[in-house]
Enzyme design. Structure first.
Site, PDB file in Angstrom:
ATOM      1  N   GLU A 253       0.804  -1.221   0.000  1.00  0.00           N
ATOM      2  CA  GLU A 253       0.000   0.000   0.000  1.00  0.00           C
ATOM      3  C   GLU A 253       0.837   1.271   0.000  1.00  0.00           C
ATOM      4  OE1 GLU A 253      -3.098   0.440  -0.442  1.00  0.00           O
ATOM      5  OE2 GLU A 253      -3.514   2.450   0.330  1.00  0.00           O
TER       6      GLU A 253
ATOM      7  N   HIS B 187      25.772   3.216   1.081  1.00  0.00           N
ATOM      8  CA  HIS B 187      25.837   4.601   1.521  1.00  0.00           C
ATOM      9  C   HIS B 187      24.480   5.095   2.040  1.00  0.00           C
ATOM     10  CE1 HIS B 187      27.220   8.975   0.376  1.00  0.00           C
ATOM     11  NE2 HIS B 187      26.313   8.992   1.314  1.00  0.00           N
TER      12      HIS B 187
END
Lengths: 230, 230, 230, 230
Positions: free
Chosen positions: D122, D172
């Protein structure tokens, strides 16, 4: 590390201790922090609830560990971490030292034998002197029954690993330091993130350095009575 | 445990309950805390939202459990934990008792049969009378449909384990106590940390005591319909 | 559920929404809550950041869904959950309905086919009408592209499961209600705890009901392209 | 996105940075946010503790990156993310850009090779232009030793994936943007939730798209030295 107003170190210790408690680094009266202020080192008392510290409860130690000033309450003693804090201050010139019981640090000491190591994670750059693709190594020393008995092993590890800003203590936690309190806090956050990342990587079968995980305590742990639970 | 101003126990219960709610120990109106104040024991009402307690809602009980003082609201009843709280107070001289529904405690009761045990973790030192390399044992009693029916089993466990400061209740949670509220809170934080550590160690195949995990409920659970999900 | 001062329902929605945001139930403008106030139902606007709601932004709906009062800002529309909220209010007499996107709820819908079920966990007692050893069942309906299209399936599930106070929506979240806002909140906390417990039990190979987990969506998921990652 | 009072962008950056720190997106001085204000872009300084920012520490940049206004403290430099922030602003018309070091984002880049993908959850609807059953794709670029060297790869990814509002950076973190700060924040929350959901699904052996996980970095990771730890 600049651009901030000067803060009272005793008040700062209380504020940081509340923050470390909320992170799970200092529950059960564990963990701690000291801040150097000129020739004095401010430390909290031993055995008190770290999120409820008051600036009036601080001890001031000389660099040789002798007590310069103490709180009014005669039942208080300086943190048991004091002799360890002073190692990082005297050998490395640390301006602040943080001791954390973070479960991430403890789990890292159960997954690596003598050194924690990780490479190629951006947060490695948060440790002074390190680049993204450096191999970050943190020595692991064995725990002792009394915290003060750790001091010699901590000193040896600091001398043997001149680039480290942290020493892990097996089944116990980690000591982290930096040139001033902001740097010590940044280091503590980066190391904790990297311990957490390494645990998640191991869980998903991903090596934490590109050479693979040769130094792997869990392999022998699994050979000696370990359950194969997920 | 010293160096703190005296606090109003009713206000303290409210403050601690908010903190325990934030830790996930007291959601869904579950969990609780009582504090002894001389010959009285202050307890919160049953079935109220623990993070919204008000000092005016407290009950004061005598050591035999009779109600000495009650809040104005006639619909309130004393916590269902009261008879269990009084066991730790009367048998062990506890000054405060904490009941937590922490998922760490519940999972620990699913991974161990009759006793939780762990050794060689620093936070064990946070439990009164324990050293780092002691084997910390917490008895596990079976849950009952009604909380008050736990009192006899709790008493038996307290008597059978004279060194414990906690009793786990299977599929339910844990009762933890201490000589005064600071010690009870420190114990509750250390036990919860140790339950969490044990779950993570099991997940990674690391035994929680050096002798291995002989007392392992999950082994039989896995034999009876368990899925091999990670 | 008593012993508390009357609170303004619009202010209460804002306060609860901040709390649900902090729990991870309402990030990304998702999730929501409505509170019935006499013949009116107060709901927040659609698509706004739930932790920054202001009482002046509320809509008041009649029980048939028509808008009785609206905020001054003409760009705001009532929450897309409104037609679903009204089902629990009109069919079950709910005084408040909570919609959560908690990842615990979503993961539960991926581990069970048509019904979530768990038994013998203390927090089951937090659901109105349930005992510790009852088998708690929550129906799971399939998600739709538009939230309003869920209303019919939600109504069917409510009628088919007359004892439930919650309906899970696959890959989406959960709707939870109660006779008044305190009860709805308690239910939401207990269900979320039970979803979380079930996920952890599955991870460790422990069945969530004593009969074992016959209704297990993950078995078929694992047959169709699943990786065996831990 | 409406119905809120105008806020000072510099104060807003400080408030959002505190919130992102608490979420674990910006610890260790990592992470960041910029907000466009007309022809100026406000950014925080580099290397400061993000939860302690002060509005007086902000830089104002022109859209070409030149510094229009700077804080009094001469030691401060603009965030190293600035050139990356400006790519999303200039190419996509973003009104705000968020950079997070969330461990969920980092782990996602270790589990997928060149693209993160998920469908039928959703929260995908929280991303502008996406429906529940769309396949949400986020490109992954490789990290570089210096953050500014990422700018070209980020631009390429933005151009190659015209529908994305985020770019993952391997090992990262993630850059996320939106038309205004509310949308950027909503996007950041939805992406982080979806990364987290994907990790949990992988852990439980559930594919993250209905076609299965063809693009699976962990498969090759597991072939090259990975441990089979859960």
């Amino acid at each position: 590390m600049t651009g901030m107003p000067q803060e009272d170190p005793a008040a700062l210790i209380c504020e940081l201790a509340r923050s470390f408690y909320a992170l799970g680094w200092a529950t059960g009266t564990g963990g701690g922090i000291c801040i150097r202020d000129g020739d004095r080192v401010l430390v909290a008392p031993s055995g008190v609830q770290k999120e409820r510290l008051d600036a009036s409860q601080m001890f001031a130690l000389a660099l040789d560990g002798s007590v310069i000033a103490r709180p009014d309450d005669p039942t208080l003693r300086p943190s048991e971490c004091s002799s360890l804090f002073l190692k990082a201050i005297n050998i490395r010139g640390a301006g602040a030292v943080i001791h954390s019981h973070s479960l991430n640090a403890v789990m890292a000491t159960l997954l690596y034998e003598t050194e924690f190591s990780i490479s190629h994670i951006e947060m490695i750059k948060g440790i002074a002197g390190m680049s993204y693709d450096d191999r970050l190594v943190v020595p692991i020393i064995d725990n002792t029954a009394h915290e003060c008995d750790l001091a010699d092993a901590l000193e040896e590890a600091i001398l043997a690993y001149p680039e480290t800003h942290a020493v892990l203590v097996r089944r116990h936690g980690v000591y982290v330091w930096g040139a001033e309190w902001q740097r010590a806090k940044t280091h503590a956050e980066c190391y904790d993130y990297l311990f957490h990342a390494a645990i998640e990587m191991r869980r998903l079968g991903i090596p934490t350095t590109l050479e693979g995980d040769l130094n792997d305590a869990s392999l022998s742990a699994r050979r000696t009575g370990a359950l194969d639970l997920a």
